[in-house]
Structures are given as C-alpha cells and as structure tokens.
Design a protein around this motif. Sequence first.
Motif, PDB file in Angstrom:
ATOM      1  N   THR A  10      39.521  32.976  28.994  1.00  0.00           N
ATOM      2  CA  THR A  10      38.683  34.160  29.180  1.00  0.00           C
ATOM      3  C   THR A  10      38.894  35.206  28.091  1.00  0.00           C
ATOM      4  OG1 THR A  10      40.360  35.133  30.638  1.00  0.00           O
ATOM      5  CG2 THR A  10      38.593  33.883  31.687  1.00  0.00           C
ATOM      6  N   ARG A  11      39.722  34.902  27.129  1.00  0.00           N
ATOM      7  CA  ARG A  11      39.977  35.845  26.036  1.00  0.00           C
ATOM      8  C   ARG A  11      40.189  35.084  24.738  1.00  0.00           C
ATOM      9  NH1 ARG A  11      45.994  37.933  27.599  1.00  0.00           N
ATOM     10  NH2 ARG A  11      45.056  38.171  29.655  1.00  0.00           N
ATOM     11  N   GLY A  20      44.672  41.968  28.279  1.00  0.00           N
ATOM     12  CA  GLY A  20      43.984  40.762  28.710  1.00  0.00           C
ATOM     13  C   GLY A  20      43.479  40.856  30.131  1.00  0.00           C
ATOM     14  N   ASP A  21      44.288  41.412  31.022  1.00  0.00           N
ATOM     15  CA  ASP A  21      43.862  41.548  32.414  1.00  0.00           C
ATOM     16  C   ASP A  21      42.618  42.418  32.530  1.00  0.00           C
ATOM     17  OD1 ASP A  21      45.915  39.952  33.284  1.00  0.00           O
ATOM     18  OD2 ASP A  21      47.232  41.615  33.871  1.00  0.00           O
ATOM     19  N   LEU A  22      42.510  43.410  31.662  1.00  0.00           N
ATOM     20  CA  LEU A  22      41.327  44.271  31.671  1.00  0.00           C
ATOM     21  C   LEU A  22      40.107  43.532  31.118  1.00  0.00           C
ATOM     22  CD1 LEU A  22      42.877  47.632  30.392  1.00  0.00           C
ATOM     23  CD2 LEU A  22      42.139  47.119  32.730  1.00  0.00           C
ATOM     24  N   PHE A  23      40.347  42.674  30.108  1.00  0.00           N
ATOM     25  CA  PHE A  23      39.232  41.996  29.463  1.00  0.00           C
ATOM     26  C   PHE A  23      38.764  40.762  30.229  1.00  0.00           C
ATOM     27  CE2 PHE A  23      37.454  38.893  26.492  1.00  0.00           C
ATOM     28  CZ  PHE A  23      36.470  39.664  25.878  1.00  0.00           C
ATOM     29  N   PRO A  25      37.732  39.854  33.260  1.00  0.00           N
ATOM     30  CA  PRO A  25      36.469  39.838  34.009  1.00  0.00           C
ATOM     31  C   PRO A  25      35.244  39.785  33.097  1.00  0.00           C
ATOM     32  CG  PRO A  25      37.975  41.433  34.964  1.00  0.00           C
ATOM     33  CD  PRO A  25      38.588  40.985  33.679  1.00  0.00           C
ATOM     34  N   VAL A  26      35.340  40.448  31.947  1.00  0.00           N
ATOM     35  CA  VAL A  26      34.248  40.362  30.973  1.00  0.00           C
ATOM     36  C   VAL A  26      34.200  38.953  30.390  1.00  0.00           C
ATOM     37  CG1 VAL A  26      33.362  41.251  28.782  1.00  0.00           C
ATOM     38  CG2 VAL A  26      34.472  42.801  30.406  1.00  0.00           C
ATOM     39  N   GLY A  27      35.375  38.419  30.077  1.00  0.00           N
ATOM     40  CA  GLY A  27      35.446  37.086  29.493  1.00  0.00           C
ATOM     41  C   GLY A  27      34.858  36.019  30.389  1.00  0.00           C
ATOM     42  N   VAL A  28      35.171  36.040  31.666  1.00  0.00           N
ATOM     43  CA  VAL A  28      34.652  35.006  32.561  1.00  0.00           C
ATOM     44  C   VAL A  28      33.153  35.151  32.756  1.00  0.00           C
ATOM     45  CG1 VAL A  28      34.994  36.181  34.792  1.00  0.00           C
ATOM     46  CG2 VAL A  28      35.202  33.689  34.640  1.00  0.00           C
ATOM     47  N   GLU A  29      32.656  36.373  32.716  1.00  0.00           N
ATOM     48  CA  GLU A  29      31.210  36.572  32.799  1.00  0.00           C
ATOM     49  C   GLU A  29      30.518  35.930  31.599  1.00  0.00           C
ATOM     50  OE1 GLU A  29      27.458  37.909  34.100  1.00  0.00           O
ATOM     51  OE2 GLU A  29      29.376  37.814  35.171  1.00  0.00           O
ATOM     52  N   LEU A  30      31.050  36.131  30.413  1.00  0.00           N
ATOM     53  CA  LEU A  30      30.459  35.555  29.210  1.00  0.00           C
ATOM     54  C   LEU A  30      30.573  34.026  29.206  1.00  0.00           C
ATOM     55  CD1 LEU A  30      31.788  38.116  26.567  1.00  0.00           C
ATOM     56  CD2 LEU A  30      29.485  37.990  27.550  1.00  0.00           C
ATOM     57  N   LEU A  31      31.726  33.520  29.658  1.00  0.00           N
ATOM     58  CA  LEU A  31      31.903  32.064  29.719  1.00  0.00           C
ATOM     59  C   LEU A  31      30.886  31.416  30.648  1.00  0.00           C
ATOM     60  CD1 LEU A  31      35.801  31.621  29.955  1.00  0.00           C
ATOM     61  CD2 LEU A  31      34.361  31.261  27.951  1.00  0.00           C
ATOM     62  N   THR A  32      30.713  31.980  31.837  1.00  0.00           N
ATOM     63  CA  THR A  32      29.816  31.361  32.821  1.00  0.00           C
ATOM     64  C   THR A  32      28.354  31.485  32.408  1.00  0.00           C
ATOM     65  OG1 THR A  32      29.918  33.399  34.156  1.00  0.00           O
ATOM     66  CG2 THR A  32      31.398  31.590  34.763  1.00  0.00           C
ATOM     67  N   ARG A  33      28.004  32.569  31.761  1.00  0.00           N
ATOM     68  CA  ARG A  33      26.627  32.691  31.263  1.00  0.00           C
ATOM     69  C   ARG A  33      26.327  31.593  30.246  1.00  0.00           C
ATOM     70  NH1 ARG A  33      24.870  39.038  30.329  1.00  0.00           N
ATOM     71  NH2 ARG A  33      25.328  39.783  32.447  1.00  0.00           N
ATOM     72  N   ASP A  49      49.642  30.267  30.556  1.00  0.00           N
ATOM     73  CA  ASP A  49      50.796  30.634  31.379  1.00  0.00           C
ATOM     74  C   ASP A  49      50.510  31.702  32.432  1.00  0.00           C
ATOM     75  OD1 ASP A  49      52.891  28.890  30.182  1.00  0.00           O
ATOM     76  OD2 ASP A  49      52.346  29.993  28.377  1.00  0.00           O
ATOM     77  N   TYR A  50      49.247  31.876  32.786  1.00  0.00           N
ATOM     78  CA  TYR A  50      48.947  32.706  33.961  1.00  0.00           C
ATOM     79  C   TYR A  50      47.600  32.300  34.543  1.00  0.00           C
ATOM     80  CZ  TYR A  50      45.439  35.593  31.552  1.00  0.00           C
ATOM     81  OH  TYR A  50      44.321  36.027  30.893  1.00  0.00           O
ATOM     82  N   TYR A  51      47.478  32.514  35.839  1.00  0.00           N
ATOM     83  CA  TYR A  51      46.236  32.187  36.549  1.00  0.00           C
ATOM     84  C   TYR A  51      45.713  33.419  37.263  1.00  0.00           C
ATOM     85  CZ  TYR A  51      43.559  30.938  40.730  1.00  0.00           C
ATOM     86  OH  TYR A  51      42.631  30.907  41.734  1.00  0.00           O
ATOM     87  N   THR A  52      44.432  33.692  37.063  1.00  0.00           N
ATOM     88  CA  THR A  52      43.742  34.764  37.767  1.00  0.00           C
ATOM     89  C   THR A  52      42.551  34.164  38.497  1.00  0.00           C
ATOM     90  OG1 THR A  52      44.350  36.390  36.075  1.00  0.00           O
ATOM     91  CG2 THR A  52      42.514  36.961  37.541  1.00  0.00           C
TER      92      THR A  52
END
Length: 233
Positions: A10-11, A20-23, A25-33, A49-52
Amino acid sequence: MLAVDLHSHTRFFHGRRRLGDLFDPVGVELLTRTAAARGLDGLATTNHDYYTPFEDRNSVSVLPGIEVTTSDGHVLIVGPDPPVETEQGELTPTETVELAHDRNCAAILAHPFRDSSLREADAGFDAVEINGKHPRTSDWVRELADDLDLPLVGGSDAHYPIEVGRAHTAIDAEELTPESVVAAIRDGRVEARVDDWLPHRAIRKGYRFVHGQKGHFERPEVTTPGFGVPPEE
C-alpha cells in the motif's frame, strides 16, 4: 476462475511506520481502483512485516496478508489471520511457515531468486511465487516449484498502483475468501499468470537495474533462455 494479485503493497517506501500508517488507506484505495480497472477480483495487501486490515472496496476483495522478512529471505503469509507484526530477520523460514499454518494461512516463497536463499530451506512452503518485478526468472521458478513439488502463484509485488496485476494468480474457487484462497493454494487449484503489457516491461527494466546495482539478483545452477540452454533442453 478468479483473478487475484497475491503480493501488493500500500506504499512505495519502506520504514517510517507512522507516515506509512497515515498513507496506507490512500494506498489501498489506489490499489483497488487499479485492480478493478484491470479486471481483478481481489488482491492481498502484503506490507513488509506488518498487517493492517482493510475493507473490500471498488468491487475488489482485499485479502489479509503480510510479507515476512525471515533470516533467509521473504515469505508471504496470506489467509484469514496473518500476524499483525514481525521483526525483520528474527524468524527462520521454518518458524515463519509454522506461524502461518498455526494461523490457518498459506506460506508462499516470494521472489526466490532475488535477495533470498529460501529455495534451499526445507521449510514446508505451500507455493512458490512468480514475481511481477522480474518474470524473466519464471523458468527458474518453475523448475524450483517442480523440484519442491509445489504449485505456482503470481504476485505483482506492486509498490505503485500502476504495477497491480502485472503478475497475478488464477484461482479455481466458487467464492473469494481468505479461507478459499488458502484451500486452493494447498490443493494446487492455482495458476500463475503474467501480463506482458509494454509499460510493465519498461518498469521491470528499471527494477532490474536497481536490484542489479544492489547485488540482489542470483542465478541458479540451471540456465534459462538468454543465459544458456533452457532447463527443458
């Protein structure tokens, strides 16, 4: 058949967790689009090394995942309950696979010929990945998968939205859930696919240069087209 990208981020940067945690949600929106525009049914977010957890969006299923930096290379854990966080280099390949299986997830050997010695580990992986950054190694990966008697999956390793789907996995399942993906991988009802779209080829050349400068590429004992006699000959 369902089309799923099993390796995405997502980044476009590593480290700097708070930023990264702030970015993300934007990243996953762009990926799914992008995934929706390319006809994918789903993608797994496999940050380092992390899952959200993320909700499905843009008609694309967002599957739980994490890319674990083991002591010998990277392992993708995809499934219903991946670990929330892991320490880089702390887990061995075997410990990582055991962790995945304890959490009802699949453990996938990621990009086995880039910055990795995991292909030498007898760790009990569930699949081997053809990685979207350098699919020209696919002949090596296929031979490795045959040697290990494991199915092949595909993942784009996207850090930028344009890269989504350049390699993905065709999954034979009636529904797309984390559980159905794990079951399909373990049953071998999967097929790795690579998109050879011109912009993807251009981006891959850039990655080859960067990783080559870093000394991350390795060549196996077998040879492939461009480096000698193909494995099948």
